[in-house]
Design an enzyme around this catalytic site. Structure first.
Site, PDB file in Angstrom:
ATOM      1  N   SER A  24       0.795  -1.234   0.000  1.00  0.00           N
ATOM      2  CA  SER A  24       0.000   0.000   0.000  1.00  0.00           C
ATOM      3  C   SER A  24       0.823   1.278   0.000  1.00  0.00           C
ATOM      4  O   SER A  24       0.381   2.295  -0.501  1.00  0.00           O
ATOM      5  CB  SER A  24      -0.913   0.007   1.216  1.00  0.00           C
ATOM      6  OG  SER A  24      -0.155  -0.018   2.410  1.00  0.00           O
ATOM      7  N   HIS A  31      -4.956  -4.301  -1.784  1.00  0.00           N
ATOM      8  CA  HIS A  31      -4.773  -3.227  -2.775  1.00  0.00           C
ATOM      9  C   HIS A  31      -4.732  -3.749  -4.205  1.00  0.00           C
ATOM     10  O   HIS A  31      -4.482  -2.982  -5.133  1.00  0.00           O
ATOM     11  CB  HIS A  31      -3.502  -2.429  -2.460  1.00  0.00           C
ATOM     12  CG  HIS A  31      -3.645  -1.640  -1.203  1.00  0.00           C
ATOM     13  ND1 HIS A  31      -4.120  -0.350  -1.170  1.00  0.00           N
ATOM     14  CD2 HIS A  31      -3.420  -1.992   0.087  1.00  0.00           C
ATOM     15  CE1 HIS A  31      -4.164   0.075   0.078  1.00  0.00           C
ATOM     16  NE2 HIS A  31      -3.744  -0.901   0.865  1.00  0.00           N
ATOM     17  N   LYS A  60     -11.682  -0.939  -0.415  1.00  0.00           N
ATOM     18  CA  LYS A  60     -10.899  -0.168  -1.401  1.00  0.00           C
ATOM     19  C   LYS A  60     -11.606  -0.229  -2.762  1.00  0.00           C
ATOM     20  O   LYS A  60     -12.525   0.546  -2.983  1.00  0.00           O
ATOM     21  CB  LYS A  60      -9.468  -0.690  -1.397  1.00  0.00           C
ATOM     22  CG  LYS A  60      -8.909  -0.588   0.044  1.00  0.00           C
ATOM     23  CD  LYS A  60      -7.485  -0.947   0.186  1.00  0.00           C
ATOM     24  CE  LYS A  60      -7.087  -1.131   1.644  1.00  0.00           C
ATOM     25  NZ  LYS A  60      -7.293   0.024   2.516  1.00  0.00           N
TER      26      LYS A  60
HETATM   27  C1  LIG Z   1      -2.608  -4.474   3.097  1.00  0.00           C
HETATM   28  C2  LIG Z   1      -3.805  -4.125   3.913  1.00  0.00           C
HETATM   29  N1  LIG Z   1      -4.448  -5.094   4.574  1.00  0.00           N
HETATM   30  C3  LIG Z   1      -5.530  -4.838   5.326  1.00  0.00           C
HETATM   31  C4  LIG Z   1      -6.005  -3.548   5.464  1.00  0.00           C
HETATM   32  C5  LIG Z   1      -7.185  -3.279   6.353  1.00  0.00           C
HETATM   33  O1  LIG Z   1      -8.321  -3.093   5.609  1.00  0.00           O
HETATM   34  P1  LIG Z   1      -9.588  -2.304   6.193  1.00  0.00           P
HETATM   35  O2  LIG Z   1      -9.254  -0.858   6.149  1.00  0.00           O
HETATM   36  O3  LIG Z   1     -10.663  -2.680   5.248  1.00  0.00           O
HETATM   37  O4  LIG Z   1      -9.830  -2.779   7.569  1.00  0.00           O
HETATM   38  C6  LIG Z   1      -5.380  -2.511   4.783  1.00  0.00           C
HETATM   39  C7  LIG Z   1      -5.898  -1.135   4.919  1.00  0.00           C
HETATM   40  O5  LIG Z   1      -5.349  -0.168   4.544  1.00  0.00           O
HETATM   41  C8  LIG Z   1      -4.243  -2.803   4.004  1.00  0.00           C
HETATM   42  O6  LIG Z   1      -3.595  -1.827   3.362  1.00  0.00           O
END
Ligand SMILES: Cc1ncc(COP(=O)(O)O)c(C=O)c1O
Length: 403
Positions: free
Chosen positions: A185, A213, A244
């Site tokens: 990310s 992502h 996302k």
């Molecule tokens: C790689 C990754 N996994 C999990 C998450 C968590 O997702 P959520 O915001 O839907 O809880 C994110 C959030 O930015 C993320 O970038």
């Protein structure tokens, strides 16, 4: 209550930002106009720091599905999946996710964060070993902490280092859970997934890939990096989020593993929290349907990402990765990054500011995220605003005072 020493360092850092007149962590979007435009105060602002990769948040079909579910099933479930919070809709969404990946089963969690927490802490525990990429998202680290397993980190995106660390474990390597992400990310770089799959096969261990992502962004059907690399079948656990490219909230794991059902009973982040509300599920199901046949959206996203990447590169900025939905501008000095972020915001462009220790290195990042919903004109405006910062005189308040 007395002042808490744990919070003092954070308080001091926040006060330092206030003194500089910059507060990147308290931005409030006063009104959302479209998936790519918001009003911040009176200023119309291009949103280039969301994860709305396919612009799904305002999709008319998703909104209609959510409205219908809201009216027929109410605002919330008021309970956990294991108690009173499982509706037929939850199972329908799980079937959709499993079918989408061609996997035997899927489990839906209330957030993507909880999907990682819930899966990792259910799959490994005290006495087990989990091997993770060093640049993993906080939810992966927190899942490891919750599990109580022994955590080994390998160098970011480095198959040789992963191999070395598994080799050192000897026979125990076959019981290890390896965790990586598809697209990272912060920098927008991709995991060498095929090489990781080769290694996991060599040792017979399990591989969990977080496609947060990359779902909707990569692959003909939008399954993510695992599809693009042709390894969907080889991934033991595909985790992701609805927050996302699907424009909603929630998380999932799809797997062929026969013990997925048992996992529901042991995964605390699944058991001890309220389930997703009906409107969220209905909109997500519709968004998934659109995402799967969303090749045109993905082409538009790629075209927008190429335009932004090329534009910023031509201005001389150092970028985190080849063109991708995440275009990270690397700024060596934190103060420069702060002033630049502030300038962009005051001139109608919102990007994410990332500073150490949240960034993978010692540098800061202005993380831009691209949406299929951005117009070419908006991308050009983003580039022009970066260019106008470069053209500022040295004594501009938006420049770090030179020594
Ligand atoms: C790689 C990754 N996994 C999990 C998450 C968590 O997702 P959520 O915001 O839907 O809880 C994110 C959030 O930015 C993320 O970038």
């Amino acid at each position: 209550m007395k002042s808490n020493p744990r919070l003092r360092a954070t308080q001091a850092a926040k006060e330092e930002l206030s003194r500089l007149g910059v507060d990147p962590f308290s931005v409030q979007i006063d009104r959302i106009v479209t998936p790519t435009v918001g009003m911040i105060g009176e200023r119309e602002t291009i949103l280039a720091g969301t994860n709305n990769y396919l612009g799904m948040t305002f999709n008319a079909e998703c909104i209609a599905a959510a409205k219908e579910a809201l009216e027929t099933s109410g605002t919330g479930t008021t309970g956990s999946r294991m108690a009173n919070g499982t509706y037929a809709l939850h199972h329908e969404l799980e079937k959709d996710i499993a079918r989408f990946y061609g996997k035997r089963d899927a489990i839906v969690f209330s957030t993507g964060y909880q999907a990682n927490l819930g899966m990792i802490s259910a799959l490994v525990g005290p006495g087990d070993t989990v091997v993770i990429d060093a640049d993993s998202h906080a939810s992966i680290y927190d899942g490891c902490a919750l599990s109580g397993a022994n955590v080994i980190r390998f160098r970011h995106n480095d198959p040789e280092d992963l191999n070395k660390r598994l080799r050192r474990l000897g026979d125990a390597a076959k019981d290890v859970l390896v965790v990586v992400e598809g697209i990272y990310s912060m920098m927008g770089d991709r995991a060498p997934l095929r090489e990781f799959v080769e290694i996991k096969k060599l040792y017979g261990c399990a591989l969990l890939v977080d496609e947060a992502h990359s779902i909707g962004v990569l692959g003909e059907k939008g399954q993510g990096l695992c599809e693009e690399e042709g390894v969907v079948e080889d991934i033991d656990f595909i985790v992701g989020t609805f927050s996302k490219s699907l424009g909603n909230t929630g998380g999932y794991c799809a797997s062929d593993n026969e013990q997925m059902e048992a996992l529901r009973y042991t995964s605390r982040p699944y058991v001890f929290t309220a389930s997703l509300p009906p409107a969220t599920i209905a909109a997500t199901r519709k968004a998934l349907e659109l995402l799967e046949k969303g090749q045109a959206l993905r082409h538009q996203l790629t075209s927008n990402a190429n335009q932004l990447h090329a534009g910023l590169e031509a201005l001389g900025f150092k970028l985190g990765a080849p063109a991708n939905a995440v275009v990270a501008v690397i700024i060596e000095d934190k103060l420069d990054a702060l002033h630049m972020w502030d300038y962009l915001l005051k001139h109608g462009v919102y990007v994410n500011l990332m500073v150490p220790p949240a960034t993978p290195g010692s540098y800061s990042l202005l993380r831009c995220s691209v949406s299929a919903a951005h117009t070419s004109e908006q991308i050009q405006t983003i580039c022009d605003t970066f260019a106008s910062w470069l053209a500022l005189p040295e004594d501009s308040p938006y420049r770090r005072p030179q020594a």
